[in-house]
Design a protein around this motif. Structure first.
Motif, PDB file in Angstrom:
ATOM      1  N   ILE A 151      35.233  35.249  41.588  1.00 46.60           N
ATOM      2  CA  ILE A 151      34.260  36.146  40.962  1.00 46.60           C
ATOM      3  C   ILE A 151      33.807  37.148  42.009  1.00 46.60           C
ATOM      4  N   ILE A 152      33.926  38.423  41.660  1.00 47.92           N
ATOM      5  CA  ILE A 152      33.458  39.509  42.508  1.00 47.92           C
ATOM      6  C   ILE A 152      32.355  40.211  41.724  1.00 47.92           C
ATOM      7  N   SER A 153      31.169  40.306  42.320  1.00 47.49           N
ATOM      8  CA  SER A 153      30.075  40.956  41.605  1.00 47.49           C
ATOM      9  C   SER A 153      29.278  41.844  42.552  1.00 47.49           C
ATOM     10  N   ASP A 154      28.646  42.841  41.961  1.00 51.23           N
ATOM     11  CA  ASP A 154      27.770  43.716  42.740  1.00 51.23           C
ATOM     12  C   ASP A 154      26.596  44.149  41.876  1.00 51.23           C
ATOM     13  N   ASP A 155      25.608  44.696  42.518  1.00 54.16           N
ATOM     14  CA  ASP A 155      24.451  45.211  41.793  1.00 54.16           C
ATOM     15  C   ASP A 155      24.428  46.737  41.867  1.00 54.16           C
ATOM     16  N   CYS A 168      25.999  50.650  40.490  1.00 50.26           N
ATOM     17  CA  CYS A 168      25.653  51.497  39.351  1.00 50.26           C
ATOM     18  C   CYS A 168      26.322  51.055  38.051  1.00 50.26           C
ATOM     19  N   GLY A 169      27.390  50.238  38.127  1.00 53.32           N
ATOM     20  CA  GLY A 169      28.066  49.783  36.912  1.00 53.32           C
ATOM     21  C   GLY A 169      28.745  50.919  36.165  1.00 53.32           C
ATOM     22  N   ILE A 172      41.853  38.091  33.603  1.00 56.68           N
ATOM     23  CA  ILE A 172      40.784  38.898  34.187  1.00 56.68           C
ATOM     24  C   ILE A 172      39.722  39.110  33.122  1.00 56.68           C
ATOM     25  N   SER A 173      38.479  38.999  33.533  1.00 52.69           N
ATOM     26  CA  SER A 173      37.347  39.275  32.658  1.00 52.69           C
ATOM     27  C   SER A 173      36.455  40.265  33.387  1.00 52.69           C
ATOM     28  N   LEU A 174      36.066  41.317  32.713  1.00 54.37           N
ATOM     29  CA  LEU A 174      35.265  42.376  33.320  1.00 54.37           C
ATOM     30  C   LEU A 174      33.963  42.519  32.548  1.00 54.37           C
ATOM     31  N   ASP A 175      32.856  42.442  33.258  1.00 55.52           N
ATOM     32  CA  ASP A 175      31.540  42.606  32.655  1.00 55.52           C
ATOM     33  C   ASP A 175      30.789  43.660  33.462  1.00 55.52           C
ATOM     34  N   SER A 176      30.511  44.782  32.844  1.00 55.50           N
ATOM     35  CA  SER A 176      29.796  45.853  33.523  1.00 55.50           C
ATOM     36  C   SER A 176      29.006  46.640  32.509  1.00 55.50           C
ATOM     37  N   PHE A 177      27.930  47.243  32.982  1.00 58.85           N
ATOM     38  CA  PHE A 177      27.110  48.089  32.132  1.00 58.85           C
ATOM     39  C   PHE A 177      26.433  49.106  33.040  1.00 58.85           C
ATOM     40  N   GLY A 191      25.324  47.019  37.423  1.00 62.80           N
ATOM     41  CA  GLY A 191      26.346  46.433  38.283  1.00 62.80           C
ATOM     42  C   GLY A 191      27.574  45.972  37.524  1.00 62.80           C
ATOM     43  N   THR A 192      28.448  45.273  38.245  1.00 61.07           N
ATOM     44  CA  THR A 192      29.742  44.857  37.698  1.00 61.07           C
ATOM     45  C   THR A 192      30.052  43.439  38.146  1.00 61.07           C
ATOM     46  N   ARG A 193      30.730  42.697  37.270  1.00 64.13           N
ATOM     47  CA  ARG A 193      31.212  41.352  37.600  1.00 64.13           C
ATOM     48  C   ARG A 193      32.647  41.244  37.094  1.00 64.13           C
TER      49      ARG A 193
END
Length: 78
Positions: free
Chosen positions: A16-20, A22-23, A55-60, A64-66
């Motif tokens: 899992i790669i995530s950040d906070d 701008c998404g 792959i699963s992508l969650d961003s808004f 941020g993005t995960r």
């Protein structure tokens, strides 16, 4: 950004790669997505397909993005 890598049931590798940051809106990303000779998400998706992974992508926007990657292992890790 944070990166988490773990083994699932001894048969899969899960990352899992995530950040906070701008998404973004994943619906606006088209395939192929090539910017300045980099393949971005298209390249990651292609590699996951070649490895028989998912792959699963969650961003808004603004949140941020995960990205979650799951890859089957050819041999269990001990």
């Amino acid at each position: 950004a944070t990166i988490s890598i773990r083994q699932l049931h001894g048969t899969h590798l899960h990352c899992i790669i995530s950040d906070d940051g701008c998404g973004f809106d994943p619906a606006t990303v088209t395939i192929p997505y090539i910017v300045q000779d980099h393949f971005g998400l298209s390249g990651i998706r292609g590699r996951m397909t070649a490895l028989q992974g998912t792959i699963s992508l969650d961003s808004f926007p603004g949140r941020g993005t995960r990205v979650s990657l799951t890859i089957p292992l050819s041999q269990p890790l001990h």
